[in-house]
Design an enzyme around this catalytic site. Sequence first.
Site, PDB file in Angstrom:
ATOM      1  N   GLN A 115       9.598  16.784   9.164  1.00 37.49           N
ATOM      2  CA  GLN A 115       8.395  15.732   9.574  1.00 37.49           C
ATOM      3  C   GLN A 115       7.159  16.388   9.568  1.00 37.49           C
ATOM      4  O   GLN A 115       6.361  15.745   9.420  1.00 37.49           O
ATOM      5  CB  GLN A 115       9.160  14.880  10.640  1.00 37.49           C
ATOM      6  CG  GLN A 115      10.223  14.186  10.175  1.00 37.49           C
ATOM      7  CD  GLN A 115      10.287  13.285   8.873  1.00 37.49           C
ATOM      8  OE1 GLN A 115       9.378  12.433   8.766  1.00 37.49           O
ATOM      9  NE2 GLN A 115      11.002  13.763   8.052  1.00 37.49           N
TER      10      GLN A 115
ATOM     11  N   HIS B  61       4.597  16.696   6.872  1.00 39.23           N
ATOM     12  CA  HIS B  61       3.765  15.646   6.517  1.00 39.23           C
ATOM     13  C   HIS B  61       2.290  15.852   6.956  1.00 39.23           C
ATOM     14  O   HIS B  61       1.492  15.436   5.815  1.00 39.23           O
ATOM     15  CB  HIS B  61       4.249  14.327   7.112  1.00 39.23           C
ATOM     16  CG  HIS B  61       5.484  13.556   6.377  1.00 39.23           C
ATOM     17  ND1 HIS B  61       5.185  13.131   5.352  1.00 39.23           N
ATOM     18  CD2 HIS B  61       6.552  13.459   6.843  1.00 39.23           C
ATOM     19  CE1 HIS B  61       6.578  12.621   4.815  1.00 39.23           C
ATOM     20  NE2 HIS B  61       7.301  12.618   5.670  1.00 39.23           N
TER      21      HIS B  61
ATOM     22  N   TYR C 208       0.969  -1.495   0.096  1.00 41.66           N
ATOM     23  CA  TYR C 208      -0.004  -0.096  -0.092  1.00 41.66           C
ATOM     24  C   TYR C 208       0.987   1.317   0.018  1.00 41.66           C
ATOM     25  O   TYR C 208       1.719   1.212   0.649  1.00 41.66           O
ATOM     26  CB  TYR C 208      -0.846  -0.005   1.128  1.00 41.66           C
ATOM     27  CG  TYR C 208      -1.837   1.232   1.230  1.00 41.66           C
ATOM     28  CD1 TYR C 208      -2.829   1.081   0.108  1.00 41.66           C
ATOM     29  CD2 TYR C 208      -1.842   2.219   2.093  1.00 41.66           C
ATOM     30  CE1 TYR C 208      -3.818   2.386   0.256  1.00 41.66           C
ATOM     31  CE2 TYR C 208      -2.445   3.381   1.953  1.00 41.66           C
ATOM     32  CZ  TYR C 208      -3.717   3.398   1.144  1.00 41.66           C
ATOM     33  OH  TYR C 208      -4.551   4.555   0.929  1.00 41.66           O
TER      34      TYR C 208
ATOM     35  N   ASP D 191      14.374   8.964   4.417  1.00 43.33           N
ATOM     36  CA  ASP D 191      13.315   8.966   3.531  1.00 43.33           C
ATOM     37  C   ASP D 191      13.633   8.573   2.234  1.00 43.33           C
ATOM     38  O   ASP D 191      12.730   8.136   1.621  1.00 43.33           O
ATOM     39  CB  ASP D 191      12.740  10.305   3.666  1.00 43.33           C
ATOM     40  CG  ASP D 191      11.891  10.716   4.735  1.00 43.33           C
ATOM     41  OD1 ASP D 191      11.684   9.761   5.810  1.00 43.33           O
ATOM     42  OD2 ASP D 191      11.546  11.985   5.381  1.00 43.33           O
TER      43      ASP D 191
ATOM     44  N   THR E   7       3.542  10.278  11.055  1.00 46.71           N
ATOM     45  CA  THR E   7       5.103  10.225  11.189  1.00 46.71           C
ATOM     46  C   THR E   7       5.467  10.954  12.488  1.00 46.71           C
ATOM     47  O   THR E   7       4.722  11.884  12.954  1.00 46.71           O
ATOM     48  CB  THR E   7       5.583  11.048   9.938  1.00 46.71           C
ATOM     49  OG1 THR E   7       6.945  10.692   9.905  1.00 46.71           O
ATOM     50  CG2 THR E   7       5.529  12.252  10.042  1.00 46.71           C
TER      51      THR E   7
ATOM     52  N   GLU F 297       3.508 -34.907  30.187  1.00 50.67           N
ATOM     53  CA  GLU F 297       2.497 -34.184  30.015  1.00 50.67           C
ATOM     54  C   GLU F 297       1.331 -34.756  29.723  1.00 50.67           C
ATOM     55  O   GLU F 297       0.184 -34.220  29.459  1.00 50.67           O
ATOM     56  CB  GLU F 297       3.119 -33.619  28.568  1.00 50.67           C
ATOM     57  CG  GLU F 297       4.253 -32.506  28.796  1.00 50.67           C
ATOM     58  CD  GLU F 297       4.710 -31.991  27.452  1.00 50.67           C
ATOM     59  OE1 GLU F 297       4.252 -32.171  26.478  1.00 50.67           O
ATOM     60  OE2 GLU F 297       5.475 -30.866  27.708  1.00 50.67           O
TER      61      GLU F 297
ATOM     62  N   ASN G 182      -2.709   6.162   7.366  1.00 52.34           N
ATOM     63  CA  ASN G 182      -3.560   6.820   8.043  1.00 52.34           C
ATOM     64  C   ASN G 182      -4.273   5.998   9.092  1.00 52.34           C
ATOM     65  O   ASN G 182      -3.940   4.778   9.140  1.00 52.34           O
ATOM     66  CB  ASN G 182      -4.625   7.955   7.571  1.00 52.34           C
ATOM     67  CG  ASN G 182      -5.748   7.123   6.882  1.00 52.34           C
ATOM     68  OD1 ASN G 182      -5.855   5.942   6.926  1.00 52.34           O
ATOM     69  ND2 ASN G 182      -6.536   7.889   6.247  1.00 52.34           N
TER      70      ASN G 182
ATOM     71  N   GLU H  49       9.747   6.672  15.896  1.00 55.37           N
ATOM     72  CA  GLU H  49       9.964   6.193  14.641  1.00 55.37           C
ATOM     73  C   GLU H  49      11.453   6.545  13.969  1.00 55.37           C
ATOM     74  O   GLU H  49      12.209   5.737  13.532  1.00 55.37           O
ATOM     75  CB  GLU H  49       8.954   6.573  13.676  1.00 55.37           C
ATOM     76  CG  GLU H  49       9.131   6.253  12.110  1.00 55.37           C
ATOM     77  CD  GLU H  49       7.951   7.143  11.214  1.00 55.37           C
ATOM     78  OE1 GLU H  49       7.630   6.652  10.138  1.00 55.37           O
ATOM     79  OE2 GLU H  49       7.529   8.364  11.906  1.00 55.37           O
ATOM     80  N   HIS H  50      11.623   7.944  13.828  1.00 58.08           N
ATOM     81  CA  HIS H  50      12.960   8.249  13.585  1.00 58.08           C
ATOM     82  C   HIS H  50      13.724   8.976  14.654  1.00 58.08           C
ATOM     83  O   HIS H  50      12.992   9.866  15.600  1.00 58.08           O
ATOM     84  CB  HIS H  50      12.732   9.287  12.413  1.00 58.08           C
ATOM     85  CG  HIS H  50      11.741   9.012  11.438  1.00 58.08           C
ATOM     86  ND1 HIS H  50      10.568   9.524  11.354  1.00 58.08           N
ATOM     87  CD2 HIS H  50      12.287   8.217  10.222  1.00 58.08           C
ATOM     88  CE1 HIS H  50      10.058   9.092  10.274  1.00 58.08           C
ATOM     89  NE2 HIS H  50      10.999   8.338   9.652  1.00 58.08           N
TER      90      HIS H  50
ATOM     91  N   HIS I 263       1.951 -39.772  22.352  1.00 56.58           N
ATOM     92  CA  HIS I 263       3.034 -39.255  21.723  1.00 56.58           C
ATOM     93  C   HIS I 263       4.350 -39.931  21.743  1.00 56.58           C
ATOM     94  O   HIS I 263       5.076 -40.335  20.770  1.00 56.58           O
ATOM     95  CB  HIS I 263       3.551 -37.782  22.399  1.00 56.58           C
ATOM     96  CG  HIS I 263       2.788 -36.528  22.009  1.00 56.58           C
ATOM     97  ND1 HIS I 263       1.276 -36.507  22.037  1.00 56.58           N
ATOM     98  CD2 HIS I 263       2.876 -35.254  21.306  1.00 56.58           C
ATOM     99  CE1 HIS I 263       0.818 -35.432  21.552  1.00 56.58           C
ATOM    100  NE2 HIS I 263       1.838 -34.592  20.985  1.00 56.58           N
TER     101      HIS I 263
ATOM    102  N   GLN J 134     -10.190   0.083   2.513  1.00 58.99           N
ATOM    103  CA  GLN J 134     -10.714  -0.602   1.378  1.00 58.99           C
ATOM    104  C   GLN J 134      -9.533  -1.504   0.725  1.00 58.99           C
ATOM    105  O   GLN J 134      -9.936  -2.822   0.134  1.00 58.99           O
ATOM    106  CB  GLN J 134     -11.729   0.281   0.575  1.00 58.99           C
ATOM    107  CG  GLN J 134     -11.326   1.132  -0.147  1.00 58.99           C
ATOM    108  CD  GLN J 134     -11.203   2.413   0.669  1.00 58.99           C
ATOM    109  OE1 GLN J 134     -11.492   2.373   1.951  1.00 58.99           O
ATOM    110  NE2 GLN J 134     -11.442   3.419  -0.130  1.00 58.99           N
TER     111      GLN J 134
END
Length: 458
Positions: free
Chosen positions: A284, A287, A146, A387, A262, A441, A239, A353-354, A446, A210
Amino acid sequence: MTFSPDSPAQTTSSAITFRTVDLRGQRLSLAALRAAVPRAQHQTMADAEQKVTDIIHAVRSSGYAALSEYARTFDGVDQQHPRVPAAALRSALENLDPAVRAALEESISRARRFADGQRPQNIDVVLGDGATVSQNWVPVGRVGLYVPGGLAVYPSSVIMNVVPAQAAGVASIALASPPQKDFEGLPHPTILAAAALLGIDEVYAIGGAQAIAAFAYGIPSSGQDEALDPVDVVTGPGNIFVATAKRLVKGVVGIDSEAGTTEIAILADAGANPGLIAADLISQAEHDPRAASVLITDSEALAAAVRDELDVQAAATKHRDRVREALSGPQSGVVLVDDLDQGIAACDAYAAEHLEIMTAEAPRVAARIRNAGAIFVGEYSPVSLGDYCAGSNHVLPTSGTAAFSSGLNVTTFLRAIQVINYSKSALEQVSRHIVSLSRAEDLPAHGDAVTARFPAGE
């Protein structure tokens, strides 16, 4: 680099209110530190969950009809089918600005070299005569990538998603990006050109939650419309609705992370350059109005100088209103600390994140950081480098999730398959241990499955 692409444009001329969180003189627990550092106070995934659940249900039940309706509602376009024609991909690449093409090619080259170096090696471990256990790394069969749209255009995200998938050896790659009213219902032509440059020919004009639903569950063929096959892994930033959709389909498919808006944190001491710090915080903030920009420092003088620079530089930048709102929000501000040790603790609590390190002996300081999506060392390693052209990946965990998750990389698209190969004598050597553990067990069958291979008297 992560995004909140569907946010409305903001128009405000108010001055920047870059707030201060003063931690000096306090001995805080990790929980208290996490609560103290700046965080966004906006729509949560819980708020978006019902809307996204409805979208997923509609896509699963109505297929292409639902996608067309969402394209009309959210993107303002009439859509017959979301598949981007091959001719549109070719045309986008042919008409791409040569300077942009050269930049994309350089970014692809560096990203590919780094991704190729990430692929883990298969291993064979011999545990005894006739006893071998192996681990083989195998790519998933199909992925859905995506790439957001909205306030900006992100061909760089095409690279960041596609290159590691290709390096992993994924055979089937599909890409989705929102339809654009200004481009006859297709994704932005620069997005299409980047896909074509990378050899991706399965591209869809689908946005938001979607798109994630379509990738996770697939869309069956309808009349003359060809099917959109489901994928094994979905990756890419977006988002709050995209992040929520990824959370809801996790388990049906694999995901990279729930990347949201971000964020940048900068750990700096008195010797750092306030102009560069301000420039990076602004980079940043442009954004999205909800982007987070945080300075962590033990220097009041530096903090004051950065505030002055923010006022000057923000007034001169193109997206000044968006920047002002982001810098003035609860998610942004200065965190004042006693010393470097407390600063590092604050960084690990924030789990940015950064994270930029602008201190003396920056490499040593960077080596002490445990929680970050990506660390940028020294004043010549700005987030903007990552980036676009560092070779690293800019799809990174946000909102503190860097404490337990990683940025997009080759292993996102790989599975580790264990292979067990024992001979009769090798199994016999451990058979009594298997029987003992199976009885402990209370799973005696087994053990029986092993002893059945060694009948008494043989």
